[in-house]
Structures are given as structure tokens and as C-alpha cells.
Design a protein around this motif. Structure first.
Motif, mmCIF file in Angstrom:
data_model
loop_
_atom_site.group_PDB
_atom_site.id
_atom_site.type_symbol
_atom_site.label_atom_id
_atom_site.label_comp_id
_atom_site.label_asym_id
_atom_site.label_seq_id
_atom_site.Cartn_x
_atom_site.Cartn_y
_atom_site.Cartn_z
ATOM 1 N N VAL A 1 -8.599 3.650 -6.100
ATOM 2 C CA VAL A 1 -7.509 4.283 -5.369
ATOM 3 C C VAL A 1 -6.195 3.628 -5.766
ATOM 4 C CG1 VAL A 1 -8.942 4.978 -3.419
ATOM 5 C CG2 VAL A 1 -7.835 2.749 -3.389
ATOM 6 N N GLY B 1 -9.387 -5.322 -8.091
ATOM 7 C CA GLY B 1 -8.276 -4.433 -8.342
ATOM 8 C C GLY B 1 -7.097 -5.171 -8.938
ATOM 9 N N SER C 1 -0.440 -0.649 -6.549
ATOM 10 C CA SER C 1 -1.786 -1.179 -6.328
ATOM 11 C C SER C 1 -2.850 -0.255 -6.904
ATOM 12 C CB SER C 1 -2.034 -1.349 -4.816
ATOM 13 O OG SER C 1 -3.378 -1.697 -4.550
ATOM 14 N N ALA D 1 -9.394 0.911 1.336
ATOM 15 C CA ALA D 1 -8.080 0.885 0.701
ATOM 16 C C ALA D 1 -7.053 0.237 1.622
ATOM 17 C CB ALA D 1 -7.660 2.309 0.345
ATOM 18 N N GLN E 1 -7.056 -0.280 -6.543
ATOM 19 C CA GLN E 1 -8.088 -0.981 -5.780
ATOM 20 C C GLN E 1 -9.419 -0.254 -5.888
ATOM 21 O OE1 GLN E 1 -7.060 -1.442 -1.653
ATOM 22 N NE2 GLN E 1 -9.100 -2.183 -1.082
ATOM 23 N N ARG E 2 -10.456 -1.004 -6.189
ATOM 24 C CA ARG E 2 -11.796 -0.419 -6.251
ATOM 25 C C ARG E 2 -12.417 -0.395 -4.866
ATOM 26 N NH1 ARG E 2 -16.968 -2.451 -9.985
ATOM 27 N NH2 ARG E 2 -18.207 -0.550 -9.655
ATOM 28 N N VAL E 3 -13.002 0.755 -4.478
ATOM 29 C CA VAL E 3 -13.512 0.893 -3.118
ATOM 30 C C VAL E 3 -14.979 1.317 -3.062
ATOM 31 C CG1 VAL E 3 -11.237 1.385 -2.142
ATOM 32 C CG2 VAL E 3 -12.658 3.275 -2.986
ATOM 33 N N GLN F 1 -6.760 9.066 -5.882
ATOM 34 C CA GLN F 1 -8.120 8.539 -6.022
ATOM 35 C C GLN F 1 -8.711 9.080 -7.310
ATOM 36 O OE1 GLN F 1 -11.040 8.341 -2.648
ATOM 37 N NE2 GLN F 1 -12.200 9.805 -3.900
ATOM 38 N N ALA G 1 -1.900 3.268 -4.911
ATOM 39 C CA ALA G 1 -0.895 3.414 -3.862
ATOM 40 C C ALA G 1 0.328 2.598 -4.239
ATOM 41 C CB ALA G 1 -1.448 2.960 -2.513
ATOM 42 N N THR H 1 -2.752 -5.703 -8.621
ATOM 43 C CA THR H 1 -1.544 -5.544 -7.841
ATOM 44 C C THR H 1 -0.341 -5.946 -8.691
ATOM 45 O OG1 THR H 1 -0.341 -6.243 -5.845
ATOM 46 C CG2 THR H 1 -1.908 -7.830 -6.779
#
Length: 345
Positions: free
Chosen positions: A225, A151, A275, A310, A277-279, A216, A227, A153
Motif C-alpha cells: 500500500v 516497507g 510511504s 496500513a 508498506q507491505r500488509v 494498493q 500513501a 519511508t
């Protein structure tokens, strides 16, 4: 003379002409617009980046997606560039991220700001942005790839910002498209700066969900996702309005085929973490060319990857510092190991 005799005579005449004019002699590639010798007068070009400490620095550079950021020991990367615009690579196209600001004086995508100083250092990109929309203020964006997962940041902080300024970010366009050599510079039919640009068609298979905690974006290839560390508003936007920062934030879209939008107020000396982020557990296999090269060697199907859930909002600042700390000693990020090569320095 019969048609057969006439054909034979014509063939002999052509052969005679071929040998008489040195038909077997090689033609210089340069005469056909091909390779040219590396002579002093033909290889000089301006130095675009200047070294400064451990950084490569450029002011108002024009390139995008030419600077890869790596985190952990996977094939995932984030491509940034001279301008504050990013694309995730899974491998495969994993979505574009655009950043903008809006206030009483108007709205602006930050990659179009009047003055941008970019620093590229091992594992990190830093943008310092000035524009009349910011008044006397300066906006600083620090970008890192996560090391403990896959991901991006971002740490965004301003000084002397005008009141009522809002950060806007948009994300979408996950397709998994691999390109000729995984987005390597110089291998596509168009420049990488164009190849990685967002198109509304890329969002067709994306499903966007948004609530008070984030968004998402789901596609067959990945789930990302988004945030932020501070309270923000999240919504779905019309992918066709991607380039129009004045209309995109207020646009509406169904769950399918749109893009995700985040909005948060900016205050001077108050850092904001954004952020992505791959989940999901998906893992991409090798390109067909790579598979052909390794044919016959021991191996099996690509195994799913266990990625952490996440990150919580109140953990995003610490996760950013963790990514920075790990980028400074991790051999992969320190060396910038990749088949990708930056353009001329």
C-alpha cells in the motif's frame, strides 16, 4: 590395411603427439582470459566514494540498486543506490519506485537530474538534488526501511523551489522473482543495475486500486500500500509508459496490469512523507540451493507473518522518525549485515 588397423594407428599417433608436446602440462589461466595476478599495475582504480563523518558520499554516481537498506529482523530489504530510484525485495522482486518532478518548465525523473549528491550511512540513504528544472532550489530525499514492519519511508523536502512544482511517484512490478542468489551483486548474467530495472511485463499479475487516501498494488506474492502525509492524487497508469514521465501520469490503465501513481504539490520547507508498506501475511521460503544445504535438519513450512495494517496518513511523519531512530541502534541496520557487498569504494 583394414579400417580397424587404420583407426588404431591414428589413435597411437595422437597419443604420441600429446606426450611429446607436454599434453599433461597445465595452461596458464591468464592465457585463456581467466584469472590474472594481483599486481600493482592491474588493481589500481579510482576511489568512487569518499568518507565524510559517518557517511560514504558520492557526487553524480552512476550505480543503482547497490545499497541495501534493512529495517526489522526479516529478509526484507530495500535496494537504493547513487541515484534516487528504489526496488523492494520481499525476498523476491517486490516492485520498483521512481520519483520525479513536474512544473511549468517541464518534467523530469529525479534519477536523471543534473546534479545528485548521495550519502550512505547505517540504515539510511540521502540524496541532495539540483537541476535547472528546480531553479535555484535543492530537493533532499531521505530513505529508510521501516523497522516495525516491511516497507520504505521517504522524507522529501526542498528549499527555494520554484512555484507550481509537483512530486510524481510511480510504483509497480511485483513478481517475487528471486534470481540466482537473491539479487546478490555479481551473481546474475547482467549487472544488478540492469537486473532490477522495471519492465512492463512485471506488472502483468499486479492489480492496482487507487482512491483519495492512497493506492494498493496486489500480486500473488505480496500486497503493497502507498500513501503520503500530505493531500495527493492517486491513479492507475500504463506500465508500458514507465520511462516517459511526460505521458505516464496522464495515462489510463485497467485494474490489472498497470502501475500506481501518486502526485503531490511540493513547497519549500514543507516536508512530505511518501510511504510504501507491505500488509499481506505471505512469507517466502529459502532458495533451492539453500534448502539443499539444510536438507535433513529440523524445520517445517514457513509460517505466515503478522504485519501491522496500513499506517494512517497523520502517523507517517512519526513513523519515519521511528524508523530513523531504530536504524541508529539496531545491530542489523548498523552493520549492514547481508550477503550483498557494495561495489568499490
Amino acid at each position: 590395411m583394414t579400417p580397424t588397423h587404420r583407426g588404431a594407428g591414428l589413435l597411437l599417433a595422437l597419443c604420441a603427439s600429446f606426450f611429446a608436446t607436454g599434453g599433461f602440462a597445465q595452461t596458464a589461466p591468464s592465457s585463456l582470459g581467466g584469472p590474472t595476478p594481483n599486481l600493482a599495475g592491474s588493481i589500481e582504480r579510482p576511489i568512487r566514494y569518499r568518507p565524510e563523518g559517518g557517511d560514504f558520499v558520492i557526487e553524480n554516481g552512476a550505480e543503482t540498486f547497490n545499497r541495501p537498506l534493512y529495517g526489522g529482523d526479516t529478509a526484507f530489504r530495500v535496494d537504493g543506490g547513487d541515484r534516487p530510484e528504489f526496488v523492494l525485495y520481499l525476498p523476491g522482486r517486490g516492485g520498483n519506485l521512481r520519483l520525479g518532478v513536474a512544473g511549468p518548465s517541464g518534467a523530469l525523473w529525479l534519477h536523471a537530474a543534473q546534479w545528485i549528491v548521495t550519502r550512505y550511512r547505517p540504515g539510511e540513504l540521502i540524496h541532495e538534488i539540483r537541476d535547472p528544472l528546480l531553479g535555484k532550489g535543492v530537493l533532499r530525499i531521505e530513505a529508510l526501511a521501516y523497522a516495525v514492519t516491511e516497507g520504505l519511508t521517504l522524507r522529501i523536502e526542498g528549499s527555494e523551489l520554484p512555484p507550481g512544482l509537483e512530486l510524481i511517484w510511480a510504483f509497480g512490478g511485483i513478481t517475487g522473482q528471486r534470481g540466482v542468489r537473491d539479487g546478490d551483486i555479481g551473481t546474475e548474467k547482467i549487472p544488478i543495475s540492469e537486473w532490477f530495472q522495471f519492465r512492463s511485463a512485471f506488472a502483468e499479475t499486479n492489480r492496482v486500486l487507487a482512491d483519495t487516501e492512497g493506492f494498493q498494488v496486489s500480486a500473488p506474492q505480496a500486497v503493497i500500500v502507498g500513501a503520503s502525509s500530505a493531500p495527493a492524487r492517486f491513479a492507475k497508469g500504463d506500465a508500458a509508459k514507465w520511462d516517459d514521465i511526460g505521458r505516464l501520469p496522464a495515462s489510463a490503465a485497467s485494474d490489472q496490469g498497470g502501475v500506481a501513481i501518486g502526485r503531490a504539490m511540493l513547497e519549500s520547507n514543507a516536508p512530505l512523507i511518501v510511504s510504501l508498506q507491505r500488509v499481506d501475511p505471505n512469507a517466502a521460503g529459502d532458495l533451492a540451493d539453500y534448502t539443499a544445504v539444510s536438507a535433513g535438519r529440523a524445520g517445517g513450512p514457513v509460517a505466515p507473518i503478522i504485519r501491522p495494517p496500513a499506517f494512517a496518513r497523520d502517523a507517517l511523519a512519526a513513523r519515519f522518525e521511528e524508523a530513523r531512530r531504530l536504524s541508529r541502534w539496531c545491530p542489523r541496520t548498523a552493520s549492514g549485515r547481508s550477503s550483498r557487498r557494495p561495489r568499490s569504494i
